[in-house]
Motif scaffolding. Structure first.
Motif, PDB file in Angstrom:
ATOM      1  N   SER A  59       0.827  -1.209   0.000  1.00  0.00           N
ATOM      2  CA  SER A  59       0.000   0.000   0.000  1.00  0.00           C
ATOM      3  C   SER A  59       0.862   1.259   0.000  1.00  0.00           C
ATOM      4  O   SER A  59       2.053   1.219   0.315  1.00  0.00           O
ATOM      5  N   LYS A  60       0.229   2.351  -0.344  1.00  0.00           N
ATOM      6  CA  LYS A  60       0.907   3.648  -0.298  1.00  0.00           C
ATOM      7  C   LYS A  60       1.328   3.954   1.133  1.00  0.00           C
ATOM      8  O   LYS A  60       2.422   4.467   1.370  1.00  0.00           O
ATOM      9  N   TYR A  61       0.470   3.615   2.095  1.00  0.00           N
ATOM     10  CA  TYR A  61       0.796   3.847   3.502  1.00  0.00           C
ATOM     11  C   TYR A  61       2.035   3.058   3.914  1.00  0.00           C
ATOM     12  O   TYR A  61       2.869   3.553   4.676  1.00  0.00           O
ATOM     13  N   ASP A  62       2.193   1.852   3.391  1.00  0.00           N
ATOM     14  CA  ASP A  62       3.397   1.069   3.677  1.00  0.00           C
ATOM     15  C   ASP A  62       4.634   1.808   3.165  1.00  0.00           C
ATOM     16  O   ASP A  62       5.648   1.897   3.855  1.00  0.00           O
ATOM     17  N   MET A  63       4.557   2.336   1.955  1.00  0.00           N
ATOM     18  CA  MET A  63       5.680   3.074   1.391  1.00  0.00           C
ATOM     19  C   MET A  63       5.962   4.321   2.232  1.00  0.00           C
ATOM     20  O   MET A  63       7.121   4.634   2.524  1.00  0.00           O
ATOM     21  N   GLU A  64       4.915   5.035   2.613  1.00  0.00           N
ATOM     22  CA  GLU A  64       5.091   6.237   3.425  1.00  0.00           C
ATOM     23  C   GLU A  64       5.719   5.905   4.783  1.00  0.00           C
ATOM     24  O   GLU A  64       6.579   6.641   5.272  1.00  0.00           O
ATOM     25  N   THR A  65       5.306   4.783   5.364  1.00  0.00           N
ATOM     26  CA  THR A  65       5.883   4.351   6.641  1.00  0.00           C
ATOM     27  C   THR A  65       7.362   4.023   6.468  1.00  0.00           C
ATOM     28  O   THR A  65       8.205   4.443   7.270  1.00  0.00           O
ATOM     29  N   ALA A  66       7.696   3.287   5.429  1.00  0.00           N
ATOM     30  CA  ALA A  66       9.100   2.961   5.157  1.00  0.00           C
ATOM     31  C   ALA A  66       9.918   4.238   4.963  1.00  0.00           C
ATOM     32  O   ALA A  66      11.011   4.372   5.530  1.00  0.00           O
ATOM     33  N   ASN A  67       9.400   5.171   4.190  1.00  0.00           N
ATOM     34  CA  ASN A  67      10.101   6.430   3.954  1.00  0.00           C
ATOM     35  C   ASN A  67      10.278   7.219   5.251  1.00  0.00           C
ATOM     36  O   ASN A  67      11.330   7.818   5.482  1.00  0.00           O
ATOM     37  N   TYR A  68       9.264   7.225   6.094  1.00  0.00           N
ATOM     38  CA  TYR A  68       9.302   7.940   7.381  1.00  0.00           C
ATOM     39  C   TYR A  68      10.497   7.492   8.214  1.00  0.00           C
ATOM     40  O   TYR A  68      11.142   8.291   8.881  1.00  0.00           O
ATOM     41  N   PHE A  69      10.782   6.190   8.165  1.00  0.00           N
ATOM     42  CA  PHE A  69      11.868   5.623   8.964  1.00  0.00           C
ATOM     43  C   PHE A  69      13.154   5.403   8.169  1.00  0.00           C
ATOM     44  O   PHE A  69      14.119   4.844   8.689  1.00  0.00           O
ATOM     45  N   GLY A  70      13.178   5.827   6.902  1.00  0.00           N
ATOM     46  CA  GLY A  70      14.372   5.662   6.083  1.00  0.00           C
ATOM     47  C   GLY A  70      14.671   4.212   5.747  1.00  0.00           C
ATOM     48  O   GLY A  70      15.828   3.835   5.577  1.00  0.00           O
ATOM     49  N   LEU A  76       4.582  -4.817  -3.262  1.00  0.00           N
ATOM     50  CA  LEU A  76       3.946  -6.011  -3.823  1.00  0.00           C
ATOM     51  C   LEU A  76       2.597  -5.597  -4.403  1.00  0.00           C
ATOM     52  O   LEU A  76       1.700  -5.191  -3.677  1.00  0.00           O
ATOM     53  N   SER A  77       2.464  -5.715  -5.702  1.00  0.00           N
ATOM     54  CA  SER A  77       1.329  -5.102  -6.396  1.00  0.00           C
ATOM     55  C   SER A  77       0.114  -5.996  -6.622  1.00  0.00           C
ATOM     56  O   SER A  77      -0.984  -5.497  -6.853  1.00  0.00           O
ATOM     57  N   LYS A  78       0.288  -7.310  -6.562  1.00  0.00           N
ATOM     58  CA  LYS A  78      -0.761  -8.228  -7.037  1.00  0.00           C
ATOM     59  C   LYS A  78      -2.124  -8.021  -6.361  1.00  0.00           C
ATOM     60  O   LYS A  78      -3.149  -8.056  -7.025  1.00  0.00           O
ATOM     61  N   TRP A  79      -2.152  -7.848  -5.055  1.00  0.00           N
ATOM     62  CA  TRP A  79      -3.433  -7.717  -4.362  1.00  0.00           C
ATOM     63  C   TRP A  79      -3.660  -6.313  -3.807  1.00  0.00           C
ATOM     64  O   TRP A  79      -4.522  -6.092  -2.985  1.00  0.00           O
ATOM     65  N   SER A  80      -2.886  -5.370  -4.279  1.00  0.00           N
ATOM     66  CA  SER A  80      -2.972  -4.011  -3.764  1.00  0.00           C
ATOM     67  C   SER A  80      -4.120  -3.242  -4.407  1.00  0.00           C
ATOM     68  O   SER A  80      -4.470  -3.471  -5.563  1.00  0.00           O
ATOM     69  N   GLU A  81      -4.664  -2.323  -3.652  1.00  0.00           N
ATOM     70  CA  GLU A  81      -5.684  -1.420  -4.186  1.00  0.00           C
ATOM     71  C   GLU A  81      -5.044  -0.130  -4.702  1.00  0.00           C
ATOM     72  O   GLU A  81      -5.722   0.721  -5.249  1.00  0.00           O
ATOM     73  N   TRP A  82      -3.738   0.005  -4.500  1.00  0.00           N
ATOM     74  CA  TRP A  82      -3.015   1.187  -4.938  1.00  0.00           C
ATOM     75  C   TRP A  82      -2.782   1.100  -6.438  1.00  0.00           C
ATOM     76  O   TRP A  82      -2.268   0.102  -6.944  1.00  0.00           O
ATOM     77  N   ASP A  83      -3.170   2.120  -7.162  1.00  0.00           N
ATOM     78  CA  ASP A  83      -3.011   2.175  -8.616  1.00  0.00           C
ATOM     79  C   ASP A  83      -1.526   2.135  -8.962  1.00  0.00           C
ATOM     80  O   ASP A  83      -0.762   3.026  -8.567  1.00  0.00           O
ATOM     81  N   LEU A  84      -1.112   1.124  -9.689  1.00  0.00           N
ATOM     82  CA  LEU A  84       0.299   0.922 -10.029  1.00  0.00           C
ATOM     83  C   LEU A  84       0.898   2.125 -10.756  1.00  0.00           C
ATOM     84  O   LEU A  84       2.086   2.414 -10.612  1.00  0.00           O
ATOM     85  N   SER A  85       0.078   2.845 -11.501  1.00  0.00           N
ATOM     86  CA  SER A  85       0.595   4.007 -12.236  1.00  0.00           C
ATOM     87  C   SER A  85       0.985   5.143 -11.294  1.00  0.00           C
ATOM     88  O   SER A  85       1.696   6.062 -11.692  1.00  0.00           O
ATOM     89  N   LEU A  86       0.539   5.091 -10.030  1.00  0.00           N
ATOM     90  CA  LEU A  86       0.858   6.136  -9.055  1.00  0.00           C
ATOM     91  C   LEU A  86       2.088   5.801  -8.209  1.00  0.00           C
ATOM     92  O   LEU A  86       2.542   6.620  -7.419  1.00  0.00           O
ATOM     93  N   VAL A  87       2.630   4.613  -8.393  1.00  0.00           N
ATOM     94  CA  VAL A  87       3.802   4.195  -7.641  1.00  0.00           C
ATOM     95  C   VAL A  87       5.014   4.933  -8.201  1.00  0.00           C
ATOM     96  O   VAL A  87       5.253   4.901  -9.412  1.00  0.00           O
ATOM     97  N   PRO A  88       5.783   5.611  -7.350  1.00  0.00           N
ATOM     98  CA  PRO A  88       6.960   6.347  -7.846  1.00  0.00           C
ATOM     99  C   PRO A  88       7.944   5.431  -8.575  1.00  0.00           C
ATOM    100  O   PRO A  88       8.068   4.245  -8.257  1.00  0.00           O
ATOM    101  N   ASN A  89       8.635   5.997  -9.551  1.00  0.00           N
ATOM    102  CA  ASN A  89       9.574   5.231 -10.380  1.00  0.00           C
ATOM    103  C   ASN A  89      10.728   4.629  -9.583  1.00  0.00           C
ATOM    104  O   ASN A  89      11.310   3.639 -10.012  1.00  0.00           O
ATOM    105  N   ASN A  90      11.073   5.219  -8.456  1.00  0.00           N
ATOM    106  CA  ASN A  90      12.215   4.723  -7.685  1.00  0.00           C
ATOM    107  C   ASN A  90      11.845   3.568  -6.750  1.00  0.00           C
ATOM    108  O   ASN A  90      12.691   3.077  -6.010  1.00  0.00           O
ATOM    109  N   VAL A  91      10.601   3.112  -6.785  1.00  0.00           N
ATOM    110  CA  VAL A  91      10.147   2.009  -5.931  1.00  0.00           C
ATOM    111  C   VAL A  91      10.251   0.696  -6.698  1.00  0.00           C
ATOM    112  O   VAL A  91       9.800   0.592  -7.836  1.00  0.00           O
ATOM    113  N   ILE A  92      10.856  -0.293  -6.073  1.00  0.00           N
ATOM    114  CA  ILE A  92      10.963  -1.627  -6.668  1.00  0.00           C
ATOM    115  C   ILE A  92       9.610  -2.315  -6.529  1.00  0.00           C
ATOM    116  O   ILE A  92       9.027  -2.328  -5.438  1.00  0.00           O
TER     117      ILE A  92
END
Length: 103
Positions: A59-70, A76-92
């Motif tokens: 989720s986007k919140y997972d990414m934001e949490t990871a970023n918050y703590f560096g 993991l996109s398969k079951w996510s509700e987060w639109d893949l086109s909104l995922v930043p390019n620097n995210v694996i």
């Protein structure tokens, strides 16, 4: 290894025990009612999340949490509700854990 989930912590522990996975995480299974940021902040005080860390989420919140703590982050996109086109390019991105494991 730790699990930090938005799901109910007691329910998560029951499910992990039922499926024989608890032994891999033990007391490092965390969930609501605390938020992921609260959990990691509190557990960092106990030296649980000492760097380096890899946060794997769907989720986007997972990414934001990871970023918050560096923390490094893998999405993991398969079951996510987060639109893949909104995922930043620097995210694996991997569709699932099995795809990540195959990599």
């Amino acid at each position: 290894w730790s699990v930090v989930s938005g799901g109910d912590e007691l329910e998560l522990k029951k499910i992990f025990k039922k499926n024989g996975l608890y032994k891999y995480f033990g007391n490092n299974i965390f969930g609501s009612p605390r938020s992921k940021i609260e959990i990691i902040k509190e557990e960092k005080l106990k030296n649980l999340f000492s760097p380096p860390n890899l946060f794997i989420g769907d989720s986007k919140y997972d990414m934001e949490t990871a970023n918050y703590f560096g923390m490094d982050f893998i999405f993991l996109s398969k079951w996510s509700e987060w639109d893949l086109s909104l995922v930043p390019n620097n995210v694996i991105v991997f569709p699932s854990l099995s795809d990540l494991a195959d990599y």
